[in-house]
Motif scaffolding. Structure first.
Motif, PDB file in Angstrom:
ATOM      1  N   ILE A   1       0.863  -1.181   0.000  1.00  0.00           N
ATOM      2  CA  ILE A   1       0.000   0.000   0.000  1.00  0.00           C
ATOM      3  C   ILE A   1       0.901   1.232   0.000  1.00  0.00           C
ATOM      4  O   ILE A   1       1.745   1.386   0.883  1.00  0.00           O
ATOM      5  CB  ILE A   1      -0.912   0.030   1.236  1.00  0.00           C
ATOM      6  N   THR A   2       0.728   2.102  -0.990  1.00  0.00           N
ATOM      7  CA  THR A   2       1.597   3.267  -1.147  1.00  0.00           C
ATOM      8  C   THR A   2       0.814   4.550  -0.936  1.00  0.00           C
ATOM      9  O   THR A   2      -0.320   4.679  -1.417  1.00  0.00           O
ATOM     10  CB  THR A   2       2.229   3.277  -2.552  1.00  0.00           C
ATOM     11  N   ASP A   3       1.426   5.512  -0.204  1.00  0.00           N
ATOM     12  CA  ASP A   3       0.759   6.789   0.033  1.00  0.00           C
ATOM     13  C   ASP A   3       1.248   7.843  -0.952  1.00  0.00           C
ATOM     14  O   ASP A   3       2.071   7.566  -1.835  1.00  0.00           O
ATOM     15  CB  ASP A   3       0.945   7.246   1.485  1.00  0.00           C
ATOM     16  N   ALA A   4       0.744   9.068  -0.787  1.00  0.00           N
ATOM     17  CA  ALA A   4       1.043  10.140  -1.737  1.00  0.00           C
ATOM     18  C   ALA A   4       2.511  10.545  -1.721  1.00  0.00           C
ATOM     19  O   ALA A   4       3.006  11.129  -2.687  1.00  0.00           O
ATOM     20  CB  ALA A   4       0.167  11.354  -1.437  1.00  0.00           C
ATOM     21  N   GLU A   5       3.227  10.247  -0.629  1.00  0.00           N
ATOM     22  CA  GLU A   5       4.642  10.593  -0.528  1.00  0.00           C
ATOM     23  C   GLU A   5       5.550   9.466  -1.006  1.00  0.00           C
ATOM     24  O   GLU A   5       6.767   9.569  -0.922  1.00  0.00           O
ATOM     25  CB  GLU A   5       4.980  10.964   0.916  1.00  0.00           C
ATOM     26  N   GLY A   6       4.943   8.383  -1.479  1.00  0.00           N
ATOM     27  CA  GLY A   6       5.728   7.270  -1.990  1.00  0.00           C
ATOM     28  C   GLY A   6       6.135   6.250  -0.952  1.00  0.00           C
ATOM     29  O   GLY A   6       6.808   5.265  -1.276  1.00  0.00           O
ATOM     30  N   GLU A   7       5.747   6.455   0.305  1.00  0.00           N
ATOM     31  CA  GLU A   7       6.064   5.482   1.347  1.00  0.00           C
ATOM     32  C   GLU A   7       5.039   4.354   1.307  1.00  0.00           C
ATOM     33  O   GLU A   7       3.874   4.564   0.955  1.00  0.00           O
ATOM     34  CB  GLU A   7       6.076   6.151   2.719  1.00  0.00           C
ATOM     35  N   SER A   8       5.466   3.151   1.683  1.00  0.00           N
ATOM     36  CA  SER A   8       4.567   2.007   1.558  1.00  0.00           C
ATOM     37  C   SER A   8       4.725   1.046   2.723  1.00  0.00           C
ATOM     38  O   SER A   8       5.708   1.087   3.460  1.00  0.00           O
ATOM     39  CB  SER A   8       4.827   1.271   0.241  1.00  0.00           C
ATOM     40  N   PHE A   9       3.732   0.196   2.883  1.00  0.00           N
ATOM     41  CA  PHE A   9       3.794  -0.899   3.838  1.00  0.00           C
ATOM     42  C   PHE A   9       3.114  -2.102   3.205  1.00  0.00           C
ATOM     43  O   PHE A   9       2.308  -1.960   2.279  1.00  0.00           O
ATOM     44  CB  PHE A   9       3.120  -0.526   5.164  1.00  0.00           C
ATOM     45  N   ASN A  10       3.453  -3.287   3.689  1.00  0.00           N
ATOM     46  CA  ASN A  10       2.945  -4.518   3.086  1.00  0.00           C
ATOM     47  C   ASN A  10       1.772  -5.095   3.866  1.00  0.00           C
ATOM     48  O   ASN A  10       1.695  -4.972   5.094  1.00  0.00           O
ATOM     49  CB  ASN A  10       4.050  -5.579   3.023  1.00  0.00           C
ATOM     50  N   ILE A  11       0.873  -5.735   3.139  1.00  0.00           N
ATOM     51  CA  ILE A  11      -0.200  -6.528   3.728  1.00  0.00           C
ATOM     52  C   ILE A  11      -0.125  -7.915   3.100  1.00  0.00           C
ATOM     53  O   ILE A  11       0.006  -8.046   1.880  1.00  0.00           O
ATOM     54  CB  ILE A  11      -1.582  -5.903   3.466  1.00  0.00           C
ATOM     55  N   VAL A  12      -0.192  -8.939   3.935  1.00  0.00           N
ATOM     56  CA  VAL A  12      -0.070 -10.320   3.476  1.00  0.00           C
ATOM     57  C   VAL A  12      -1.406 -11.028   3.652  1.00  0.00           C
ATOM     58  O   VAL A  12      -2.006 -10.982   4.733  1.00  0.00           O
ATOM     59  CB  VAL A  12       1.028 -11.069   4.264  1.00  0.00           C
ATOM     60  N   GLY A  13      -1.881 -11.672   2.604  1.00  0.00           N
ATOM     61  CA  GLY A  13      -3.130 -12.409   2.679  1.00  0.00           C
ATOM     62  C   GLY A  13      -3.075 -13.486   3.749  1.00  0.00           C
ATOM     63  O   GLY A  13      -2.087 -14.211   3.855  1.00  0.00           O
ATOM     64  N   GLY A  14      -4.125 -13.568   4.555  1.00  0.00           N
ATOM     65  CA  GLY A  14      -4.176 -14.549   5.623  1.00  0.00           C
ATOM     66  C   GLY A  14      -3.711 -14.022   6.959  1.00  0.00           C
ATOM     67  O   GLY A  14      -3.994 -14.627   7.998  1.00  0.00           O
ATOM     68  N   GLU A  15      -2.987 -12.882   6.961  1.00  0.00           N
ATOM     69  CA  GLU A  15      -2.546 -12.297   8.216  1.00  0.00           C
ATOM     70  C   GLU A  15      -3.575 -11.287   8.722  1.00  0.00           C
ATOM     71  O   GLU A  15      -4.558 -10.982   8.055  1.00  0.00           O
ATOM     72  CB  GLU A  15      -1.165 -11.656   8.049  1.00  0.00           C
ATOM     73  N   MET A  16      -3.327 -10.764   9.925  1.00  0.00           N
ATOM     74  CA  MET A  16      -4.324  -9.964  10.626  1.00  0.00           C
ATOM     75  C   MET A  16      -4.871  -8.808   9.795  1.00  0.00           C
ATOM     76  O   MET A  16      -6.080  -8.607   9.700  1.00  0.00           O
ATOM     77  CB  MET A  16      -3.716  -9.428  11.924  1.00  0.00           C
ATOM     78  N   GLU A  17      -3.994  -8.038   9.154  1.00  0.00           N
ATOM     79  CA  GLU A  17      -4.460  -6.832   8.470  1.00  0.00           C
ATOM     80  C   GLU A  17      -5.306  -7.144   7.243  1.00  0.00           C
ATOM     81  O   GLU A  17      -6.100  -6.307   6.807  1.00  0.00           O
ATOM     82  CB  GLU A  17      -3.276  -5.945   8.092  1.00  0.00           C
ATOM     83  N   SER A  18      -5.171  -8.341   6.691  1.00  0.00           N
ATOM     84  CA  SER A  18      -5.983  -8.692   5.524  1.00  0.00           C
ATOM     85  C   SER A  18      -7.429  -8.980   5.901  1.00  0.00           C
ATOM     86  O   SER A  18      -8.278  -9.171   5.021  1.00  0.00           O
ATOM     87  CB  SER A  18      -5.384  -9.905   4.801  1.00  0.00           C
ATOM     88  N   ARG A  19      -7.733  -9.001   7.199  1.00  0.00           N
ATOM     89  CA  ARG A  19      -9.117  -9.190   7.641  1.00  0.00           C
ATOM     90  C   ARG A  19      -9.938  -7.918   7.451  1.00  0.00           C
ATOM     91  O   ARG A  19     -11.160  -7.944   7.557  1.00  0.00           O
ATOM     92  CB  ARG A  19      -9.152  -9.600   9.114  1.00  0.00           C
ATOM     93  N   TYR A  20      -9.273  -6.802   7.189  1.00  0.00           N
ATOM     94  CA  TYR A  20      -9.973  -5.539   7.010  1.00  0.00           C
ATOM     95  C   TYR A  20     -10.104  -5.223   5.520  1.00  0.00           C
ATOM     96  O   TYR A  20      -9.198  -5.510   4.736  1.00  0.00           O
ATOM     97  CB  TYR A  20      -9.211  -4.406   7.702  1.00  0.00           C
ATOM     98  N   PRO A  21     -11.218  -4.610   5.116  1.00  0.00           N
ATOM     99  CA  PRO A  21     -11.376  -4.259   3.701  1.00  0.00           C
ATOM    100  C   PRO A  21     -10.377  -3.188   3.285  1.00  0.00           C
ATOM    101  O   PRO A  21      -9.981  -2.336   4.087  1.00  0.00           O
ATOM    102  CB  PRO A  21     -12.817  -3.739   3.628  1.00  0.00           C
TER     103      PRO A  21
ATOM    104  N   GLN B   1      -7.725   5.591  -0.544  1.00  0.00           N
ATOM    105  CA  GLN B   1      -8.051   6.636   0.425  1.00  0.00           C
ATOM    106  C   GLN B   1      -6.926   7.671   0.446  1.00  0.00           C
ATOM    107  O   GLN B   1      -6.079   7.671   1.327  1.00  0.00           O
ATOM    108  CB  GLN B   1      -8.252   6.032   1.818  1.00  0.00           C
ATOM    109  N   PRO B   2      -6.898   8.556  -0.570  1.00  0.00           N
ATOM    110  CA  PRO B   2      -5.853   9.582  -0.611  1.00  0.00           C
ATOM    111  C   PRO B   2      -5.911  10.469   0.636  1.00  0.00           C
ATOM    112  O   PRO B   2      -7.009  10.719   1.151  1.00  0.00           O
ATOM    113  CB  PRO B   2      -6.213  10.384  -1.871  1.00  0.00           C
ATOM    114  N   PRO B   3      -4.752  10.939   1.144  1.00  0.00           N
ATOM    115  CA  PRO B   3      -3.415  10.725   0.582  1.00  0.00           C
ATOM    116  C   PRO B   3      -2.710   9.487   1.130  1.00  0.00           C
ATOM    117  O   PRO B   3      -1.584   9.205   0.751  1.00  0.00           O
ATOM    118  CB  PRO B   3      -2.678  11.990   1.038  1.00  0.00           C
TER     119      PRO B   3
END
Length: 426
Positions: free
Chosen positions: A75-95, A99-101
């Motif tokens: 997931i990348t934001d407007a400043e080019g910074e990003s973080f990963n989400i892995v299917g099956g892990e906790m954060e993938s339970r959320y839709p 959502q700029p920025p």
């Protein structure tokens, strides 16, 4: 790079029936009746995204919400910074949704599978939401009326549409953090920033004289306090202290809940400090800050619930709201504040008692352990069972435990915990 998506009627890894079974019990889909769920899934299939291609992009996919089933996305934001989400892990339970920025695009780092739903169709279904035909008590209050159900939907859509009012990090915290992150900063520079805020200055002197830091003599000025604690610990402790200003409410019930949330966060912070120092061999000040920040999402939900009286007055419903959304909101806030991703993960997984654990404990694991040792849990906290069978407890071999599987080192530090909790919460 434009998205490459393929309808996948019968994927070898995740078929349609299995995929919908996974998302059926996730917000907001779990609030729908079986009939409404069948309506919005009738023309929906599992889709695939090739590595290097975009799963969604702001401006192109704003009318959809996505659930990641497998693979890794960035997931990348407007400043080019990003973080990963892995299917099956906790954060993938959320839709997921643009959502700029903060969320400009989602790019597959590996082949990924997902489901997407039209957001407008979901909103239409929410207007006539009813209790699911076979929903379990722990998933939603069966006695909740349509108004309460709709309020829960409105909070979710407020989050999705970026309508929730998210707080800013207090100014003194920003200045201290920016200064401390400068390799050339001097102790005098940090002390000068702290002196500008009288209450923060008094707090730093109190912390420096606390048993965790205290030397042979008491300190009575900011410069000596910063020297004793160190620049990086001072940064974390000052940020932790300034967060207290977020835990305020308007009406009496909201104030009461905010106070409970703050005291709970202080207990978890104190426990995290002891556990990081004595068990995890991790930076205790970082762990303390993670513990204090883990429930920041609850403050947003308390404020939001004030505009939905049924939610604020119905504690089972409010607790469900916190359990479902506070971690996601907290992670969103912490990423917006540019905290290292471990803090966002700690907020998301604070009560993920069955989570997998790596070879070594990390800050997020410490916050989970702190909850396991909290003898006065918050009303919205999930209560674990069979502590001895949890994966995270397997990492505690070699440490003495009590009959209820609590660590003896925590029990032995009871006085220090009481003092540190009182100092944080005062």
């Amino acid at each position: 790079m434009s998205a490459i998506r393929q309808r996948n009627e019968s994927d070898d890894n995740i078929d349609r029936q299995d995929a919908f079974g996974r998302v059926r019990n996730l917000l907001p889909l779990k609030l729908l009746s079986d009939r409404d769920f069948a309506t919005i899934t009738a023309a929906t299939n599992v889709e695939s995204c090739a590595r290097g291609h975009d799963l969604f992009r702001a401006g192109f996919d704003d009318n959809f919400i996505f659930f990641l089933l497998s693979g890794t996305i960035a997931i990348t934001d407007a400043e080019g910074e990003s973080f990963n989400i892995v299917g099956g892990e906790m954060e993938s339970r959320y839709p997921l949704y643009p959502q700029p920025p903060d969320r400009i695009k989602a790019t597959a780092r590996s082949p990924a599978q997902f489901i997407r739903f039209p957001a407008d169709l979901l909103r239409l279904q929410s207007e006539g939401v009813g209790v699911r035909d076979n929903i379990k008590v722990e998933e939603i209050n069966q006695e909740a009326d349509t108004l309460e159900q709709r309020a829960l939907f409105e909070v979710f859509h407020g989050l999705m549409n970026d309508d929730l009012v998210l707080p800013s990090l207090p100014d003194v915290a920003i200045r201290i953090r920016d200064a401390a992150n400068n390799e050339n900063v001097a102790v005098e520079d940090i002390a000068r920033i702290i002196r500008a805020d009288a209450s923060t200055a008094a707090y730093c002197i109190s912390i420096a004289n606390n048993a965790a830091f205290a030397g042979a003599a008491q300190v009575d000025n900011i410069l000596d306090a910063v020297v004793r604690m160190g620049i990086q610990p001072t940064r974390d402790l000052v940020v932790a202290y300034t967060i207290r200003s977020l835990f305020t409410g308007k009406d009496p019930l909201a104030k009461k809940l905010m106070r409970e949330a703050w005291v709970h966060s202080c207990r978890i912070a104190a426990l995290s400090y002891i556990l990081a120092r004595d068990v995890g061999r991790l930076n205790p000040e970082r762990a303390l800050l993670a513990g204090l920040l883990h429930d920041v999402g609850v403050t947003i939900l308390i404020n939001e619930a004030q505009t939905h009286p049924p939610l604020l007055k119905d504690m089972p419903m409010f607790c469900q709201l916190c359990q479902e959304l506070s971690g996601q909101i907290g992670a969103m806030i912490l990423r917006a504040w540019k905290f290292p991703d471990i803090f966002a993960t700690a907020a998301l997984e604070a009560e993920a008692f069955t989570k997998a654990v790596g070879d070594r404990l990390n800050i997020g694991d410490i916050v989970v352990l702190a909850h396991l040792h909290d003898r006065q849990p918050a009303p919205w906290s999930v209560q674990p069972t069979n502590l001895g069978e949890l994966a995270i407890c397997s990492k505690l071999d070699g440490y003495d435990t009590t009959e209820d599987h609590h660590l003896a080192v925590v029990e032995a530090a009871d006085r220090e915990l009481v003092e540190l909790t009182a100092l944080l919460s005062s």
